[in-house]
Structure formats: C-alpha cells, structure tokens
Design a protein around this motif. Structure first.
Motif, mmCIF file in Angstrom:
data_model
loop_
_atom_site.group_PDB
_atom_site.id
_atom_site.type_symbol
_atom_site.label_atom_id
_atom_site.label_comp_id
_atom_site.label_asym_id
_atom_site.label_seq_id
_atom_site.Cartn_x
_atom_site.Cartn_y
_atom_site.Cartn_z
ATOM 1 N N ASP A 143 15.641 -40.399 26.174
ATOM 2 C CA ASP A 143 15.906 -39.746 24.908
ATOM 3 C C ASP A 143 14.939 -38.680 24.545
ATOM 4 O O ASP A 143 13.666 -39.417 24.433
ATOM 5 C CB ASP A 143 16.665 -40.688 23.806
ATOM 6 C CG ASP A 143 17.789 -41.347 24.185
ATOM 7 O OD1 ASP A 143 18.485 -40.847 24.832
ATOM 8 O OD2 ASP A 143 18.042 -42.394 23.673
ATOM 9 N N VAL A 144 15.104 -37.379 23.958
ATOM 10 C CA VAL A 144 14.145 -36.816 23.291
ATOM 11 C C VAL A 144 14.477 -36.769 21.794
ATOM 12 O O VAL A 144 15.545 -36.383 21.277
ATOM 13 C CB VAL A 144 14.248 -35.442 23.586
ATOM 14 C CG1 VAL A 144 13.065 -34.270 22.876
ATOM 15 C CG2 VAL A 144 13.810 -34.909 25.275
ATOM 16 N N VAL A 145 13.315 -37.341 21.025
ATOM 17 C CA VAL A 145 13.693 -37.565 19.712
ATOM 18 C C VAL A 145 12.615 -36.612 19.003
ATOM 19 O O VAL A 145 11.428 -36.383 19.177
ATOM 20 C CB VAL A 145 12.908 -39.069 19.266
ATOM 21 C CG1 VAL A 145 13.390 -39.255 17.893
ATOM 22 C CG2 VAL A 145 13.888 -40.140 20.038
ATOM 23 N N ILE A 146 13.184 -35.653 18.307
ATOM 24 C CA ILE A 146 12.394 -34.766 17.447
ATOM 25 C C ILE A 146 12.466 -35.060 15.924
ATOM 26 O O ILE A 146 13.662 -35.132 15.291
ATOM 27 C CB ILE A 146 13.061 -33.244 17.725
ATOM 28 C CG1 ILE A 146 12.988 -33.079 19.300
ATOM 29 C CG2 ILE A 146 12.005 -32.428 16.828
ATOM 30 C CD1 ILE A 146 13.502 -31.864 19.596
ATOM 31 N N SER A 183 13.211 -30.312 30.707
ATOM 32 C CA SER A 183 13.391 -30.735 32.170
ATOM 33 C C SER A 183 13.359 -32.019 32.470
ATOM 34 O O SER A 183 12.776 -32.878 31.356
ATOM 35 C CB SER A 183 12.150 -29.853 33.093
ATOM 36 O OG SER A 183 11.089 -30.729 32.954
ATOM 37 N N PRO A 184 13.461 -32.693 33.533
ATOM 38 C CA PRO A 184 13.328 -34.040 33.690
ATOM 39 C C PRO A 184 11.997 -34.742 33.429
ATOM 40 O O PRO A 184 11.666 -35.924 33.274
ATOM 41 C CB PRO A 184 13.561 -34.410 35.393
ATOM 42 C CG PRO A 184 14.431 -33.347 35.506
ATOM 43 C CD PRO A 184 13.951 -32.254 34.848
ATOM 44 N N TYR A 185 11.000 -33.633 33.403
ATOM 45 C CA TYR A 185 9.533 -34.185 33.138
ATOM 46 C C TYR A 185 8.768 -33.459 32.035
ATOM 47 O O TYR A 185 7.447 -33.766 31.972
ATOM 48 C CB TYR A 185 8.568 -33.963 34.412
ATOM 49 C CG TYR A 185 9.428 -34.479 35.690
ATOM 50 C CD1 TYR A 185 8.945 -35.953 35.768
ATOM 51 C CD2 TYR A 185 10.131 -34.236 36.416
ATOM 52 C CE1 TYR A 185 9.767 -36.764 36.681
ATOM 53 C CE2 TYR A 185 10.670 -34.749 37.468
ATOM 54 C CZ TYR A 185 10.324 -36.443 37.664
ATOM 55 O OH TYR A 185 11.212 -37.100 38.579
ATOM 56 N N GLY A 186 9.487 -32.889 31.258
ATOM 57 C CA GLY A 186 8.726 -32.261 29.951
ATOM 58 C C GLY A 186 9.845 -31.445 29.200
ATOM 59 O O GLY A 186 10.824 -31.233 29.681
ATOM 60 N N TYR A 187 9.161 -31.395 28.239
ATOM 61 C CA TYR A 187 9.975 -30.566 26.929
ATOM 62 C C TYR A 187 9.187 -29.864 25.935
ATOM 63 O O TYR A 187 8.001 -30.306 25.790
ATOM 64 C CB TYR A 187 11.149 -31.548 26.296
ATOM 65 C CG TYR A 187 10.684 -32.539 25.228
ATOM 66 C CD1 TYR A 187 10.436 -32.555 23.908
ATOM 67 C CD2 TYR A 187 10.379 -33.947 25.915
ATOM 68 C CE1 TYR A 187 9.641 -33.515 23.385
ATOM 69 C CE2 TYR A 187 9.675 -34.898 25.066
ATOM 70 C CZ TYR A 187 9.408 -34.546 23.889
ATOM 71 O OH TYR A 187 9.001 -35.745 23.171
ATOM 72 N N SER A 188 9.869 -28.965 25.197
ATOM 73 C CA SER A 188 9.192 -28.196 24.059
ATOM 74 C C SER A 188 10.234 -27.931 22.810
ATOM 75 O O SER A 188 11.454 -27.787 23.245
ATOM 76 C CB SER A 188 8.432 -27.176 24.566
ATOM 77 O OG SER A 188 9.498 -26.161 24.961
ATOM 78 N N THR A 189 9.755 -27.678 21.860
ATOM 79 C CA THR A 189 10.525 -27.328 20.679
ATOM 80 C C THR A 189 9.776 -26.448 19.733
ATOM 81 O O THR A 189 8.767 -26.441 19.950
ATOM 82 C CB THR A 189 11.284 -28.622 19.904
ATOM 83 O OG1 THR A 189 12.169 -28.149 19.222
ATOM 84 C CG2 THR A 189 10.233 -29.519 19.352
ATOM 85 N N TYR A 190 10.347 -26.007 18.829
ATOM 86 C CA TYR A 190 9.885 -25.200 17.745
ATOM 87 C C TYR A 190 10.742 -24.622 16.804
ATOM 88 O O TYR A 190 12.086 -25.041 16.851
ATOM 89 C CB TYR A 190 9.221 -23.699 18.427
ATOM 90 C CG TYR A 190 10.453 -22.852 19.009
ATOM 91 C CD1 TYR A 190 11.209 -22.089 18.404
ATOM 92 C CD2 TYR A 190 10.920 -23.340 20.455
ATOM 93 C CE1 TYR A 190 12.079 -21.381 19.039
ATOM 94 C CE2 TYR A 190 11.702 -22.758 21.266
ATOM 95 C CZ TYR A 190 12.429 -21.404 20.440
ATOM 96 O OH TYR A 190 13.421 -21.012 21.146
ATOM 97 N N ARG A 191 10.503 -24.193 15.551
ATOM 98 C CA ARG A 191 11.381 -23.944 14.566
ATOM 99 C C ARG A 191 11.724 -22.463 14.878
ATOM 100 O O ARG A 191 11.075 -21.586 14.895
ATOM 101 C CB ARG A 191 10.818 -24.026 13.148
ATOM 102 C CG ARG A 191 11.854 -23.427 12.319
ATOM 103 C CD ARG A 191 11.627 -23.607 10.749
ATOM 104 N NE ARG A 191 12.780 -23.168 9.864
ATOM 105 C CZ ARG A 191 12.695 -22.899 8.649
ATOM 106 N NH1 ARG A 191 11.405 -23.248 8.094
ATOM 107 N NH2 ARG A 191 13.688 -22.587 7.945
ATOM 108 N N GLY A 192 13.033 -22.434 15.356
ATOM 109 C CA GLY A 192 13.437 -21.092 15.673
ATOM 110 C C GLY A 192 14.330 -20.158 14.285
ATOM 111 O O GLY A 192 13.917 -20.727 13.395
ATOM 112 N N SER A 193 15.016 -19.181 14.879
ATOM 113 C CA SER A 193 15.639 -18.589 13.716
ATOM 114 C C SER A 193 17.378 -18.266 13.834
ATOM 115 O O SER A 193 17.682 -18.650 15.064
ATOM 116 C CB SER A 193 14.875 -16.979 13.813
ATOM 117 O OG SER A 193 15.061 -16.411 14.865
#
Length: 117
Positions: free
Chosen positions: A86-89, A107-117
């Motif tokens: 689970d990815v928790v943001i 991906s199965p080995y990493g993730y990223s996020t940001y505040r988009g528009s």
C-alpha cells in the motif's frame, strides 16, 4: 467549493494504473476516518472527485493506494512479500475552496507524488 482528485500512472509498464483501489481518510485528533473508497478507471483516474463540496474541508487527509494488489493482478514477478504494497500519502488541505490534485507515479520498487493541477 474545492475538491480532491488523483491520477495513477504505472511507470514500470508505461500505462495508466487502471483498477487500483483507493481509500480516502480524513485525519483528526481521534484518528483516521474513511471518507470514501473507489477504484481507478481505465485512464488511472476516478470518475468523480474523491472528496468535494461540503465534505472537502481544511485539514489533514490520507490516500491509500493498493498498488501491491494491482501489480500482483498484472502477474508481475514480485518478491514475497512485495517491496511496495500500500502506498500511503498524507497531506494537508489549507484552502478548501481549491482543487487539490495528488497524482501517483508508481512501480513495484518506487513511487513519487506531488501537488498537481
């Protein structure tokens, strides 16, 4: 009134993250309270805002993306247990009249996020 949206992209396979279960929770002094549960569509988006109108208030929120189940469903070769399940943001909403867009690149080995528009 403001609202919350998301978009999931599977960076390992170069496609939208379709069929990913998402739980949205509001966090307060008593803990985390589930607001909604939904699943991404074929474009990796949700058909409706995750939270909108009067339900969207200033405060702390949490998005839980079930990406381990998604990658397992794609028959990816994963370690057992999977590196990412689970990815928790967790994020804050300071202006309930704004649009908050929280994309997830995974991906199965990493993730990223940001505040988009």
């Amino acid at each position: 009134m403001g609202y919350l949206t998301t978009h999931v992209l599977d960076t390992a396979n170069g496609c939208p993250g379709a069929g990913i279960d998402i739980v949205v929770r509001r966090i307060d002094a008593e803990g985390a309270h589930t607001i909604t549960r939904t699943t991404t569509n074929s474009d990796g988006r949700c058909d409706e805002p995750l939270v909108a109108d009067a339900a969207f208030a200033v405060g702390r929120y949490e998005l839980v993306f079930s990406v381990g189940a998604y990658f397992a469903g794609r028959r990816e070769t994963l370690d057992e247990p999977a590196f990412i399940d689970d990815v928790v943001i967790r994020f804050g909403v300071a202006d309930a009249d704004s649009h908050y867009h929280v994309p997830l690149l995974v991906s199965p080995y990493g993730y990223s996020t940001y505040r988009g528009s």
